[in-house]
Design a protein around this motif. Structure first.
Motif, PDB file in Angstrom:
ATOM      1  N   HIS A 178       0.859  -1.179   0.000  1.00 17.54           N
ATOM      2  CA  HIS A 178       0.000   0.000   0.000  1.00 17.54           C
ATOM      3  C   HIS A 178       0.897   1.231   0.000  1.00 17.54           C
ATOM      4  O   HIS A 178       1.869   1.294   0.755  1.00 17.54           O
ATOM      5  CB  HIS A 178      -0.900  -0.024   1.240  1.00 17.54           C
ATOM      6  CG  HIS A 178      -1.685   1.230   1.425  1.00 17.54           C
ATOM      7  ND1 HIS A 178      -2.578   1.696   0.478  1.00 17.54           N
ATOM      8  CD2 HIS A 178      -1.719   2.134   2.445  1.00 17.54           C
ATOM      9  CE1 HIS A 178      -3.120   2.825   0.923  1.00 17.54           C
ATOM     10  NE2 HIS A 178      -2.619   3.110   2.104  1.00 17.54           N
ATOM     11  N   HIS A 188       1.040   4.482   1.126  1.00 18.57           N
ATOM     12  CA  HIS A 188       0.267   5.220   2.118  1.00 18.57           C
ATOM     13  C   HIS A 188       0.283   6.733   1.875  1.00 18.57           C
ATOM     14  O   HIS A 188       1.338   7.354   1.886  1.00 18.57           O
ATOM     15  CB  HIS A 188       0.797   4.917   3.522  1.00 18.57           C
ATOM     16  CG  HIS A 188      -0.033   5.515   4.591  1.00 18.57           C
ATOM     17  ND1 HIS A 188      -0.756   4.776   5.491  1.00 18.57           N
ATOM     18  CD2 HIS A 188      -0.300   6.815   4.889  1.00 18.57           C
ATOM     19  CE1 HIS A 188      -1.415   5.588   6.294  1.00 18.57           C
ATOM     20  NE2 HIS A 188      -1.151   6.834   5.953  1.00 18.57           N
ATOM     21  N   TRP A 242       4.859   6.882   2.578  1.00 20.76           N
ATOM     22  CA  TRP A 242       5.576   5.636   2.869  1.00 20.76           C
ATOM     23  C   TRP A 242       4.826   4.447   2.289  1.00 20.76           C
ATOM     24  O   TRP A 242       3.679   4.596   1.849  1.00 20.76           O
ATOM     25  CB  TRP A 242       5.858   5.489   4.360  1.00 20.76           C
ATOM     26  CG  TRP A 242       4.698   5.285   5.277  1.00 20.76           C
ATOM     27  CD1 TRP A 242       3.666   6.150   5.499  1.00 20.76           C
ATOM     28  CD2 TRP A 242       4.468   4.164   6.138  1.00 20.76           C
ATOM     29  NE1 TRP A 242       2.817   5.634   6.444  1.00 20.76           N
ATOM     30  CE2 TRP A 242       3.280   4.420   6.853  1.00 20.76           C
ATOM     31  CE3 TRP A 242       5.163   2.965   6.382  1.00 20.76           C
ATOM     32  CZ2 TRP A 242       2.759   3.514   7.791  1.00 20.76           C
ATOM     33  CZ3 TRP A 242       4.645   2.077   7.319  1.00 20.76           C
ATOM     34  CH2 TRP A 242       3.465   2.353   8.013  1.00 20.76           C
ATOM     35  N   HIS A 245       4.011   0.125   2.696  1.00 20.42           N
ATOM     36  CA  HIS A 245       4.005  -0.998   3.639  1.00 20.42           C
ATOM     37  C   HIS A 245       2.999  -2.035   3.151  1.00 20.42           C
ATOM     38  O   HIS A 245       2.123  -1.721   2.351  1.00 20.42           O
ATOM     39  CB  HIS A 245       3.656  -0.495   5.043  1.00 20.42           C
ATOM     40  CG  HIS A 245       2.270   0.075   5.179  1.00 20.42           C
ATOM     41  ND1 HIS A 245       1.141  -0.702   5.308  1.00 20.42           N
ATOM     42  CD2 HIS A 245       1.825   1.361   5.195  1.00 20.42           C
ATOM     43  CE1 HIS A 245       0.072   0.072   5.410  1.00 20.42           C
ATOM     44  NE2 HIS A 245       0.448   1.329   5.330  1.00 20.42           N
ATOM     45  N   HIS A 294      -0.296  -4.433   3.154  1.00 17.94           N
ATOM     46  CA  HIS A 294      -1.647  -4.280   3.706  1.00 17.94           C
ATOM     47  C   HIS A 294      -2.279  -5.630   3.984  1.00 17.94           C
ATOM     48  O   HIS A 294      -3.441  -5.725   4.354  1.00 17.94           O
ATOM     49  CB  HIS A 294      -2.522  -3.456   2.755  1.00 17.94           C
ATOM     50  CG  HIS A 294      -3.441  -2.506   3.455  1.00 17.94           C
ATOM     51  ND1 HIS A 294      -4.580  -2.904   4.115  1.00 17.94           N
ATOM     52  CD2 HIS A 294      -3.375  -1.155   3.621  1.00 17.94           C
ATOM     53  CE1 HIS A 294      -5.188  -1.852   4.636  1.00 17.94           C
ATOM     54  NE2 HIS A 294      -4.466  -0.775   4.364  1.00 17.94           N
ATOM     55  N   HIS A 306      -7.146   6.396   9.206  1.00 19.62           N
ATOM     56  CA  HIS A 306      -6.584   6.630   7.863  1.00 19.62           C
ATOM     57  C   HIS A 306      -7.648   6.394   6.797  1.00 19.62           C
ATOM     58  O   HIS A 306      -8.361   5.394   6.835  1.00 19.62           O
ATOM     59  CB  HIS A 306      -5.403   5.668   7.657  1.00 19.62           C
ATOM     60  CG  HIS A 306      -4.832   5.669   6.268  1.00 19.62           C
ATOM     61  ND1 HIS A 306      -4.575   6.825   5.562  1.00 19.62           N
ATOM     62  CD2 HIS A 306      -4.448   4.652   5.456  1.00 19.62           C
ATOM     63  CE1 HIS A 306      -4.062   6.507   4.376  1.00 19.62           C
ATOM     64  NE2 HIS A 306      -3.983   5.199   4.285  1.00 19.62           N
ATOM     65  N   HIS A 308      -8.008   5.930   2.679  1.00 19.28           N
ATOM     66  CA  HIS A 308      -7.244   5.662   1.456  1.00 19.28           C
ATOM     67  C   HIS A 308      -7.752   6.530   0.295  1.00 19.28           C
ATOM     68  O   HIS A 308      -8.919   6.905   0.260  1.00 19.28           O
ATOM     69  CB  HIS A 308      -7.403   4.194   1.033  1.00 19.28           C
ATOM     70  CG  HIS A 308      -6.645   3.219   1.877  1.00 19.28           C
ATOM     71  ND1 HIS A 308      -6.155   2.032   1.370  1.00 19.28           N
ATOM     72  CD2 HIS A 308      -6.292   3.233   3.181  1.00 19.28           C
ATOM     73  CE1 HIS A 308      -5.534   1.355   2.333  1.00 19.28           C
ATOM     74  NE2 HIS A 308      -5.610   2.062   3.441  1.00 19.28           N
ATOM     75  N   HIS A 322      -9.700   3.118   8.116  1.00 24.90           N
ATOM     76  CA  HIS A 322      -9.379   2.227   9.241  1.00 24.90           C
ATOM     77  C   HIS A 322      -8.411   2.847  10.218  1.00 24.90           C
ATOM     78  O   HIS A 322      -7.737   3.826   9.914  1.00 24.90           O
ATOM     79  CB  HIS A 322      -8.807   0.903   8.712  1.00 24.90           C
ATOM     80  CG  HIS A 322      -7.459   1.018   8.057  1.00 24.90           C
ATOM     81  ND1 HIS A 322      -6.279   0.979   8.766  1.00 24.90           N
ATOM     82  CD2 HIS A 322      -7.097   1.169   6.758  1.00 24.90           C
ATOM     83  CE1 HIS A 322      -5.261   1.085   7.919  1.00 24.90           C
ATOM     84  NE2 HIS A 322      -5.726   1.215   6.698  1.00 24.90           N
ATOM     85  N   HIS A 330      -4.970   2.886  12.119  1.00 28.54           N
ATOM     86  CA  HIS A 330      -3.632   2.436  11.722  1.00 28.54           C
ATOM     87  C   HIS A 330      -2.835   1.834  12.870  1.00 28.54           C
ATOM     88  O   HIS A 330      -1.653   1.540  12.728  1.00 28.54           O
ATOM     89  CB  HIS A 330      -2.855   3.551  11.038  1.00 28.54           C
ATOM     90  CG  HIS A 330      -2.102   3.084   9.836  1.00 28.54           C
ATOM     91  ND1 HIS A 330      -0.970   2.294   9.945  1.00 28.54           N
ATOM     92  CD2 HIS A 330      -2.315   3.240   8.518  1.00 28.54           C
ATOM     93  CE1 HIS A 330      -0.521   2.029   8.721  1.00 28.54           C
ATOM     94  NE2 HIS A 330      -1.322   2.580   7.840  1.00 28.54           N
TER      95      HIS A 330
HETATM   96 CU1  C2O Z   1      -0.998   2.724   5.798  1.00 36.25          CU
HETATM   97 CU2  C2O Z   1      -4.646   1.161   5.045  1.00 36.25          CU
HETATM   98  O1  C2O Z   1      -2.776   1.911   5.433  1.00 36.25           O
END
Ligand code: C2O
Ligand code: CU
Length: 472
Positions: free
Chosen positions: A97, A99, A137, A139, A141, A406, A408, A454, A456
């Motif tokens: 993902h 971010h 960044w 990472h 998911h 967070h 998206h 969601h 984090h």
């Molecule tokens: Cu950094 Cu749904 O995430």
């Protein structure tokens, strides 16, 4: 430097040798023949042994991108195209993902919702334009509490055409690990106690994958320090003693340069802050950087150590001015549609006490948003928004815990906190909401697709604090 949280681990101590900060890792850039200039890079996710703690401790078995923890610092110019081919050499499926980056839905890296998880031995190509400059960044998911907890994370820096003038631009990826006395990662992912309280906070904090000792600076220089909280659960509250950091961007988005409230830069998991630091100390002097977020658990993160060199400049630079805003459309507050969201669940006792846990065990105590506890990413939308419309989402935290929430695919303006207008009307993609508080966020739903919304703190997310917002 060793930070202790879990009283069981309190008695242990690492004698940490000096370990230099890992320099940012360069990667071979490359242009694609496409119309938009771009960068292409191969990322391999794989287990690796790395000297996280340093002598005399053994290496730690981590999960890495391109053998590094964090993964390579990806730098690209605003507007350019990024293509990343991920090769999964992990023992389990994964995704990436990006971010905070407003990518097309299919590139968002959400398992089952936007793509099939990338199985062991498989590859997947991510490709998208980077519309907004700033500090982001990347990472996984998929099983992110474990995968981020084992080290999978990296910085993505999208460079402005006109950055703040500084002498050095430095990224600190803040990591948090739960290590055993042999420096191995404690294999207790998915632990219910963590999940129902503050999340799986570790006992060892790293900067760029090493336990930090000193950060070398020169008198008179100006730094841009990009702070990325890549930890699964730990919230940081950084204080730069004897210095006056100015926040110039949050979550990548420029903001009027200002000193952090009470001198403390608070970063929940996934949040970023760009600060400008004038190194106004004397040659050969020292200053401490503390993390004072958790009451009674302050510790020294790192020392800023001045070299003996003469001041780089006699007259300080002009104060930084606000950087040019990114390309988000401005929400039309007068005509915005309002929705309410409530975060619920967790242990109800304050300060980590075990109140609220009754005989029945904790299996039933999850987290939820608007009464729904998510069991996976592929879920019916909590809200369906019309593409192009403005929305205000009131998010109320009805729990005894902090939640960095967070969204998206979009950045949002924080227009009010607890009913009062915010001073900076900051653009964020991750908002830390303290217990029993509320915030109103506003945005134009301009990116079509199904987007995660969601917490984090990754154990809270796993525990159900996750929803889907559809833009159609
Ligand atoms: Cu950094 Cu749904 O995430
Ligand atoms: Cu949470």
């Amino acid at each position: 430097m060793f930070f202790l949280r879990d009283p069981k681990i309190d008695r242990r101590s690492f004698l940490v040798g000096s370990s230099a900060l890992a320099a940012s890792v360069a990667f071979p850039g490359g242009s694609r023949g496409a119309a938009t200039p771009g960068r292409e890079l191969a990322l391999t996710a794989a287990p690796k042994q790395l000297p996280l703690v340093g002598d005399p401790y053994p290496d730690t078995g981590v999960w890495s991108y391109n053998t590094g923890v964090p993964g390579p610092e990806i730098r690209i110019r605003q507007g350019d195209r990024l293509r990343v081919v991920l090769d999964n050499q992990l023992p389990q499926a994964t995704t990436i993902h990006w971010h905070g980056v407003r990518v097309p839905n299919a590139m968002d890296g959400v398992p089952f919702l936007t793509q099939k998880p990338i199985g062991p031995g498989e590859t997947f190509a991510y490709e998208f334009e980077c519309p907004d400059a700033g500090t982001y960044w990347y990472h996984p998911h998929h099983h992110s509490a474990e995968q981020v907890g084992r080290g999978l994370a990296g910085a993505l820096i999208i460079e402005e055409a006109e950055p703040v003038p500084v002498d050095r631009d430095v990224v600190w990826v803040l990591g948090d690990w739960r290590l055993d006395r042999d420096a191995s990662i404690v294999d207790d992912f998915g632990n219910h106690m963590d999940a129902m309280m503050a999340g799986r906070i570790g006992n060892t904090v790293t900067i760029n994958g090493r336990i930090p000792e000193t950060f070398h600076v020169r008198a008179g220089e100006r730094l841009r320090l990009r702070l990325v909280n890549a930890s699964p659960a730990r919230i940081f509250g950084l204080e730069f003693r004897k210095h006056q950091p100015l926040i110039v961007a949050l979550d990548g988005q420029p903001i009027e340069p200002h000193e952090p409230p009470k001198g403390q830069i608070v970063l929940g998991p996934a949040m970023r802050a760009d600060i400008v630091l004038e190194m106004n100390g004397e040659p050969d002097s020292k200053a401490r950087v503390l993390d004072t977020f958790y009451e009674g658990r302050a510790y020294r993160l790192i020392d800023l150590v001045y070299s003996g060199e003469p001041r780089l400049r006699e007259r300080p630079l002009d104060p930084p001015s606000r950087m040019r805003a990114n390309t988000m459309p401005e929400p039309d507050l007068a005509n915005a549609e309002r929705h309410s969201t409530v975060l619920q669940g967790g242990m109800m006792g304050g300060r980590g006490m075990m109140m609220g846990m009754n005989g029945g065990g904790m299996g039933g105590m999850g987290w939820s948003i608007n009464g729904v506890a998510a069991t996976g990413h592929d879920m019916a939308p909590m809200l369906t928004l019309s593409r192009g419309r403005s929305y205000v989402l009131a998010v109320r935290n009805d729990t005894a815990w902090y939640h960095p929430v967070h969204l998206h695919g979009h950045s949002f303006r924080v227009v009010a906190r607890n009913g009062r207008p915010t001073r900076h009307r900051e653009w964020l993609d991750t908002l830390l909401i303290p217990p029993r508080e509320q915030a109103d966020i506003a945005f134009v739903a301009d990116n079509p697709g199904d987007w995660m919304f969601h917490c984090h703190i990754l154990d809270h997310q796993d525990g159900g604090m996750m929803a889907v917002i559809r833009v159609a």
